[in-house]
Design an enzyme around this catalytic site. Structure first.
Site, mmCIF file in Angstrom:
data_model
loop_
_atom_site.group_PDB
_atom_site.id
_atom_site.type_symbol
_atom_site.label_atom_id
_atom_site.label_comp_id
_atom_site.label_asym_id
_atom_site.label_seq_id
_atom_site.Cartn_x
_atom_site.Cartn_y
_atom_site.Cartn_z
ATOM 1 N N GLY A 124 0.781 -1.212 0.000
ATOM 2 C CA GLY A 124 0.000 0.000 0.000
ATOM 3 C C GLY A 124 0.825 1.280 0.000
ATOM 4 O O GLY A 124 1.878 1.349 -0.583
ATOM 5 N N MET A 246 6.102 -5.762 -14.763
ATOM 6 C CA MET A 246 6.152 -7.129 -14.245
ATOM 7 C C MET A 246 4.754 -7.701 -14.040
ATOM 8 O O MET A 246 3.811 -6.976 -13.759
ATOM 9 C CB MET A 246 6.885 -7.165 -12.902
ATOM 10 C CG MET A 246 8.258 -6.527 -12.914
ATOM 11 S SD MET A 246 8.977 -6.587 -11.247
ATOM 12 C CE MET A 246 10.276 -5.378 -11.407
ATOM 13 N N CYS A 309 18.782 -12.375 -9.926
ATOM 14 C CA CYS A 309 18.547 -13.317 -8.828
ATOM 15 C C CYS A 309 19.840 -13.769 -8.157
ATOM 16 O O CYS A 309 19.855 -14.075 -6.960
ATOM 17 C CB CYS A 309 17.784 -14.543 -9.347
ATOM 18 S SG CYS A 309 16.203 -14.135 -10.116
ATOM 19 N N ASP A 603 -19.992 8.531 -22.103
ATOM 20 C CA ASP A 603 -19.777 7.892 -20.802
ATOM 21 C C ASP A 603 -19.578 8.935 -19.703
ATOM 22 O O ASP A 603 -20.069 8.770 -18.580
ATOM 23 C CB ASP A 603 -18.565 6.973 -20.870
ATOM 24 C CG ASP A 603 -18.288 6.301 -19.542
ATOM 25 O OD1 ASP A 603 -19.135 5.529 -19.066
ATOM 26 O OD2 ASP A 603 -17.207 6.554 -18.975
#
Length: 633
Positions: A124, A246, A309, A603
């Site tokens: 968050g 990602m 990694c 809209d």
């Protein structure tokens, strides 16, 4: 392509309240009790010289030592980004199941005791947590912790940063995916662009260097702003970090939306051939570069195209207390449950050590990750905000800005910015600066204020002569999109020569007097209908081949959508033009742009009136191609 001096904008915006020495470096007056950057550096140096042996519990089977912990303080956010959460929303964890402040600090102490020397607070949005300053202050007291960072959307940063710095915050990452105010507001469904800029201003003023700016690059959304972001580093101590898009649960990741590190780097080197690579820091996720003479730098987070990694040293704790050893992995272990069950420190270490020991050598790769069940990013942390199909937002280039010179009775955003950043100085102002600060020639703002006698029209940047009628072009008595047996088929254009293609289409939306007045005064609850419709039209032109099954994909070199208010008919006239060089025309792109812009106006206004008529969608002109030119009389 001439370099765009975008950095001068932020440089002038921010420099007005930052003291400078003769070298141009910021000199910050710290409040009593605040830890200066020099003091923080001395603390880090002391800790380096007195480092304890690293914990076996935080070392995986490949010898990677995990000294960096990211802690999510909340799942909530004060923005509603269209590409951050799954379309159906995110079910938030009940408050009772989230980590308490004491549980966060207990886990932090344990990890720091075992060798973690850097903690980053995420969400968050971490700055909406009421006790975030106290959490930073408590973390700062942990012996062995060298760096406390935070990743934020910047909305609350300017207000809280002085307190956070005093508490011990030493590093800042600010998420910002666009430098265009209208696009920012459309993306996040909230106002706040100026607050983010205030946050950057405050971070530089208080001496943070570099201030890291995270930009998730998505094709069709913001990849055309790469050069603008890099230009900011010319005079500002920023580290602009371009992050490859990602996949996460709910964002419907698509490889086509990802702009790779190599492609971004090629774009930058076309503008700055002298761009030089900087040495990589140990365990760094970023490939860093610098334009010689620029104050800041740029970096690339290449999680998808070139994973890092092998040197990963990161662990994550989610807001509900789960330990994730890999951002892209779906394996989690609940530390919260063990804490609340009364597990001892040794038992917790055994659980953590087992999870770290199971960490794989590398993630599964971009295509496998896209199929993997994983949390939405908002429930892990707000490092990235991702989605496969970005909202209908165009790539707005500062080289060819759309301009709207009228729409009476509106408050100018750029005038607000000029007031906010009063005192700015400098002999030149870039196009982007003009949009933010209201200087220079009229810019593409549907919210620009004009005098009451100004003709309320959305005008293009370039005046065009009226189309001249011509004779009917050669036509065919056969449908080209069916084969000999009458089945649908795409036309083969492989043998056709590339020519310059231009098409112009139009549409009209009859709003009625009530909706028209609200649009004219920009008083619709949904926001600025004209700006949203214009952005939707540009984006639709670029997506035509995905909407119309047998259309070829066309690499458009220019799209322009103009909107004109017609008070006599209570209508909005729409004109869309598209240009490309290729073997096929762009009529469908122009027609799609006009039609979608009209639909978007409907809209935006349907809550006010359903008696809205869309019509007169037609091709005005086309040039280029074997069938000749067409100009509607």
């Amino acid at each position: 392509m001439a370099a765009r001096p975008v950095s001068r904008m932020l440089q002038r915006v921010l420099r007005s309240s930052v003291r400078s020495c003769s070298s141009g470096a910021p000199v910050t007056q710290h409040r009593p009790g605040e830890p200066s950057q020099t003091a923080l550096s001395r603390r880090r140096q002391f800790l380096r010289e007195h480092a304890a042996p690293f914990s076996a519990f935080l070392t995986d089977s490949f010898g990677r030592q995990h000294s960096y912990l990211r802690i999510s303080l909340t799942e909530k956010c004060n923005l509603r980004c269209q590409y951050c959460m799954p379309e159906e929303g995110v079910p938030l964890t009940p408050k009772a199941d989230l980590l308490t402040t004491e549980e966060i600090l207990t886990l932090a102490r344990l990890f720091v005791k075992e060798g973690v020397d850097k903690i980053r607070l995420t969400g968050g949005e971490p700055l909406i947590r009421p006790d975030v300053v106290d959490i930073v202050a408590q973390l700062h007291r942990l012996e062995g912790l060298r760096t406390i960072g935070i990743t934020t959307n910047g909305i609350n940063l300017a207000r809280l940063l002085p307190q956070l710095q005093k508490a011990g915050l030493s590093a800042i990452n600010i998420s910002l995916d666009t430098l265009v105010p209208a696009k920012f507001e459309f993306i996040v469904r909230r106002k706040g662009f100026h607050k983010v800029m205030e946050g950057i201003h405050k971070a530089i003023e208080l001496g943070y260097s570099p201030v890291k700016v995270n930009c998730v690059v998505m094709r069709g959304l913001n990849e055309d702003e790469l050069l603008d972001f890099v230009a900011l580093t010319e005079g500002l101590p920023l580290d602009v970090r371009f992050i490859e898009y990602m996949p996460f649960d709910g964002n419907k990741w698509n490889f086509k939306k990802m702009v790779s590190y190599k492609e971004m780097l090629d774009t930058l080197r076309q503008q700055w051939p002298e761009l030089e690579k900087l040495p990589e820091e140990e365990s760094s996720t970023a490939k860093a570069f610098k334009v010689p003479g620029f104050r800041g730098q740029v970096s690339f987070i290449t999680s998808m195209s070139e994973h890092f990694c092998g040197t990963c040293n990161r662990l994550r704790i989610t807001a509900d207390g789960n330990l994730k050893v890999c951002l892209f992995g779906n394996s989690e272990v609940s530390l919260r449950d063990h804490l609340r069950a009364g597990a001892s420190e040794e038992e917790l270490l055994q659980i953590i050590g087992a999870a770290v020991g199971r960490k794989k050598r590398q993630h599964a790769g971009m295509f496998s990750i896209a199929q993997m069940k994983n949390r939405p990013m908002i429930l892990i942390e707000l490092l990235l905000m991702l989605q496969d199909s970005p909202p209908a937002i165009p790539s707005i280039s500062s080289q060819d800005p759309f301009r709207v010179q009228g729409i009476g009775h509106r408050v100018s955003f750029s005038n607000q910015m000029a007031t906010l950043w009063k005192g700015c100085r400098g002999p030149r102002t870039s196009l982007l600066a003009q949009r933010w600060l209201g200087s220079g020639p009229p810019q593409r703002h549907c919210s620009s204020r004009l005098d009451s006698d100004t003709n309320p029209k959305c005008l293009s940047a370039v005046s065009r002569a009226p189309a001249t009628p011509s004779g009917p072009p050669p036509t065919s008595d056969q449908l080209t999109h069916v084969d000999a047996e009458g089945r649908a088929a795409m036309v083969d254009v492989g043998g056709k020569p590339d020519t310059e293609r231009v098409a112009v289409a139009s549409a009209v939306v009859l709003l009625g007097p009530v909706a028209f007045k609200l649009v004219q005064k920009n008083q619709l609850k949904k926001g600025d209908a004209l700006v949203v419709a214009q952005l939707a039209g540009v984006q639709a032109a670029k997506q035509t081949s995905q909407l119309i099954p047998l259309c070829h994909h066309v690499a458009l070199s220019h799209v322009e959508v103009q909107l004109e208010l017609d008070s006599t008919r209570h209508a909005v006239g729409i004109q869309a033009s598209c240009r490309a060089r290729g073997p096929t025309g762009v009529e469908m792109e122009a027609l799609t742009a006009a039609a979608v812009a009209a639909l978007t106006l409907y809209d935006m206004c349907k809550a006010v009136s359903r008696d809205i008529v869309l019509g007169e969608i037609k091709l005005i002109s086309k040039t280029g191609g074997q069938r000749g030119d067409f100009h509607r009389t």
